[in-house]
Design a protein around this motif. Structure first.
Motif, PDB file in Angstrom:
ATOM      1  N   GLY A  72       0.791  -1.225   0.000  1.00  0.00           N
ATOM      2  CA  GLY A  72       0.000   0.000   0.000  1.00  0.00           C
ATOM      3  C   GLY A  72       0.820   1.270   0.000  1.00  0.00           C
ATOM      4  O   GLY A  72       0.259   2.365   0.092  1.00  0.00           O
ATOM      5  N   GLN A  73       2.146   1.163  -0.114  1.00  0.00           N
ATOM      6  CA  GLN A  73       3.001   2.344  -0.158  1.00  0.00           C
ATOM      7  C   GLN A  73       3.121   2.850  -1.591  1.00  0.00           C
ATOM      8  O   GLN A  73       3.283   2.068  -2.527  1.00  0.00           O
ATOM      9  CB  GLN A  73       4.404   2.030   0.371  1.00  0.00           C
ATOM     10  CG  GLN A  73       4.524   2.017   1.877  1.00  0.00           C
ATOM     11  CD  GLN A  73       5.980   1.984   2.314  1.00  0.00           C
ATOM     12  OE1 GLN A  73       6.804   1.283   1.743  1.00  0.00           O
ATOM     13  NE2 GLN A  73       6.313   2.749   3.334  1.00  0.00           N
ATOM     14  N   ALA A  74       3.055   4.165  -1.762  1.00  0.00           N
ATOM     15  CA  ALA A  74       3.233   4.752  -3.086  1.00  0.00           C
ATOM     16  C   ALA A  74       4.692   4.635  -3.503  1.00  0.00           C
ATOM     17  O   ALA A  74       5.601   4.948  -2.730  1.00  0.00           O
ATOM     18  CB  ALA A  74       2.799   6.211  -3.078  1.00  0.00           C
ATOM     19  N   THR A  75       4.920   4.154  -4.728  1.00  0.00           N
ATOM     20  CA  THR A  75       6.284   3.987  -5.240  1.00  0.00           C
ATOM     21  C   THR A  75       6.516   4.769  -6.527  1.00  0.00           C
ATOM     22  O   THR A  75       7.613   4.768  -7.064  1.00  0.00           O
ATOM     23  CB  THR A  75       6.581   2.504  -5.517  1.00  0.00           C
ATOM     24  OG1 THR A  75       5.613   1.994  -6.449  1.00  0.00           O
ATOM     25  CG2 THR A  75       6.521   1.689  -4.233  1.00  0.00           C
ATOM     26  N   GLY A  76       5.482   5.406  -7.027  1.00  0.00           N
ATOM     27  CA  GLY A  76       5.618   6.156  -8.266  1.00  0.00           C
ATOM     28  C   GLY A  76       4.291   6.762  -8.659  1.00  0.00           C
ATOM     29  O   GLY A  76       3.282   6.613  -7.962  1.00  0.00           O
ATOM     30  N   LEU A  77       4.300   7.455  -9.785  1.00  0.00           N
ATOM     31  CA  LEU A  77       3.070   8.080 -10.265  1.00  0.00           C
ATOM     32  C   LEU A  77       2.970   7.937 -11.771  1.00  0.00           C
ATOM     33  O   LEU A  77       3.977   7.868 -12.480  1.00  0.00           O
ATOM     34  CB  LEU A  77       3.018   9.548  -9.841  1.00  0.00           C
ATOM     35  CG  LEU A  77       4.232  10.433 -10.168  1.00  0.00           C
ATOM     36  CD1 LEU A  77       4.072  11.097 -11.512  1.00  0.00           C
ATOM     37  CD2 LEU A  77       4.428  11.481  -9.079  1.00  0.00           C
ATOM     38  N   LYS A  78       1.729   7.858 -12.259  1.00  0.00           N
ATOM     39  CA  LYS A  78       1.471   7.775 -13.688  1.00  0.00           C
ATOM     40  C   LYS A  78       1.020   9.133 -14.194  1.00  0.00           C
ATOM     41  O   LYS A  78       0.199   9.801 -13.575  1.00  0.00           O
ATOM     42  CB  LYS A  78       0.395   6.725 -13.976  1.00  0.00           C
ATOM     43  CG  LYS A  78       0.872   5.296 -13.841  1.00  0.00           C
ATOM     44  CD  LYS A  78      -0.203   4.323 -14.295  1.00  0.00           C
ATOM     45  CE  LYS A  78       0.303   2.885 -14.237  1.00  0.00           C
ATOM     46  NZ  LYS A  78      -0.733   1.931 -14.704  1.00  0.00           N
ATOM     47  N   MET A  79       1.580   9.498 -15.362  1.00  0.00           N
ATOM     48  CA  MET A  79       1.238  10.782 -15.949  1.00  0.00           C
ATOM     49  C   MET A  79       0.287  10.584 -17.123  1.00  0.00           C
ATOM     50  O   MET A  79       0.067   9.463 -17.591  1.00  0.00           O
ATOM     51  CB  MET A  79       2.517  11.514 -16.358  1.00  0.00           C
ATOM     52  CG  MET A  79       3.451  11.763 -15.173  1.00  0.00           C
ATOM     53  SD  MET A  79       4.939  12.686 -15.598  1.00  0.00           S
ATOM     54  CE  MET A  79       4.244  14.274 -16.048  1.00  0.00           C
ATOM     55  N   SER A  80      -0.268  11.675 -17.600  1.00  0.00           N
ATOM     56  CA  SER A  80      -1.304  11.615 -18.630  1.00  0.00           C
ATOM     57  C   SER A  80      -0.818  11.003 -19.937  1.00  0.00           C
ATOM     58  O   SER A  80      -1.619  10.495 -20.722  1.00  0.00           O
ATOM     59  CB  SER A  80      -1.869  13.020 -18.889  1.00  0.00           C
ATOM     60  OG  SER A  80      -0.819  13.956 -19.108  1.00  0.00           O
ATOM     61  N   ASP A  81       0.501  11.026 -20.202  1.00  0.00           N
ATOM     62  CA  ASP A  81       1.030  10.401 -21.425  1.00  0.00           C
ATOM     63  C   ASP A  81       1.458   8.957 -21.175  1.00  0.00           C
ATOM     64  O   ASP A  81       2.183   8.377 -21.976  1.00  0.00           O
ATOM     65  CB  ASP A  81       2.199  11.215 -21.979  1.00  0.00           C
ATOM     66  CG  ASP A  81       3.388  11.249 -21.027  1.00  0.00           C
ATOM     67  OD1 ASP A  81       3.252  10.770 -19.879  1.00  0.00           O
ATOM     68  OD2 ASP A  81       4.458  11.748 -21.423  1.00  0.00           O
TER      69      ASP A  81
END
Length: 236
Positions: free
Chosen positions: A166-175
């Motif tokens: 449940g830990q955040a490891t990254g993020l997704k962008m719109s592209d």
């Protein structure tokens, strides 16, 4: 008078006898067949895992599966009586794809195990389609180390990627770019740059490893700096 002189001598003799008797008592120690008092208080010896018997599964590949970076690392196998999730190291991806595809019949040798999340998977040790054999061997060292490729991307945050804990490891962008950051940085970004925020990222493209296959084209960036609302942040 002579009788009275014998009393101190008798008392001395009794005292010496008691002292020798006390010294002759054996020390308290472990009882036969069981732990002694100190053994119960000490740490237990570590449990050593035993050898595990290998199992053969024969069936048909249903579909390939990938990790959160779209790198091939498994497939589902239909044995006729059940569907099994087969897992293997990502560097075997090219060899596995060459040996079979969805609909191919093959035999997998391996062991059943539970992931840290409690999911049962079948860990591949070897695979054969009757002609080709793929063994779980260590990855070959690349002849030339890849040169890091710098990149700058800008877009909206559409989601945060979480690990099984449940830990955040990254993020997704719109592209569809996947931006990798350490968990302690990601937890701060959840507040600084929530979903829908526009950010700029400078970093390096993570190369696809030797023998790996990316099922869905996706750029994975190791972030060096992230800019939100004109404020730049160092990522370490």
């Amino acid at each position: 008078m002579k009788r009275n002189n014998q009393i101190p001598f008798l008392l001395l003799l009794v005292g010496l006898t008691a002292t020798f008797t006390a010294q002759a008592q054996p020390p308290v120690g472990p009882r036969p067949g069981g732990p002694g008092p100190m053994a119960l208080a000490g740490p237990r010896p570590p449990q050593t895992p035993g050898i595990v018997a290998l199992t053969n599964l024969s069936g048909t590949i249903q579909q390939f599966t990938a990790n959160d970076e779209s790198i091939l690392d498994g497939f589902t196998l239909n044995t006729g009586s059940k569907t099994v999730a087969v897992r293997f190291p990502a560097h075997l991806g090219q060899a596995i794809q060459a040996a079979g595809k969805p609909g191919s019949k093959l035999t997998v040798t391996g062991v059943s195990e539970l992931t840290p999340e409690g999911v049962e998977v079948f860990r591949l040790v070897s695979l054969t389609n009757g002609q080709t054999v793929v063994n779980d061997a260590p990855p070959a060292a690349p002849a030339v180390l890849p040169t890091p490729k710098s990149i700058s991307v800008k877009g909206k945050v559409i989601d945060y990627q979480l690990d099984p804990q449940g830990q955040a490891t990254g993020l997704k962008m719109s592209d569809q770019t996947l931006v990798r950051v350490p968990p302690h940085i990601a937890s701060q970004l959840l507040t600084i740059a929530p979903k829908g925020s526009t950010i700029s990222v400078d970093g390096y493209v993570r190369p696809i490893g030797e023998g790996q296959v990316q099922l869905t084209k996706q750029t994975v960036v190791e972030a060096s700096t992230i800019t939100v609302n004109g404020q730049s942040y160092l990522v370490r």
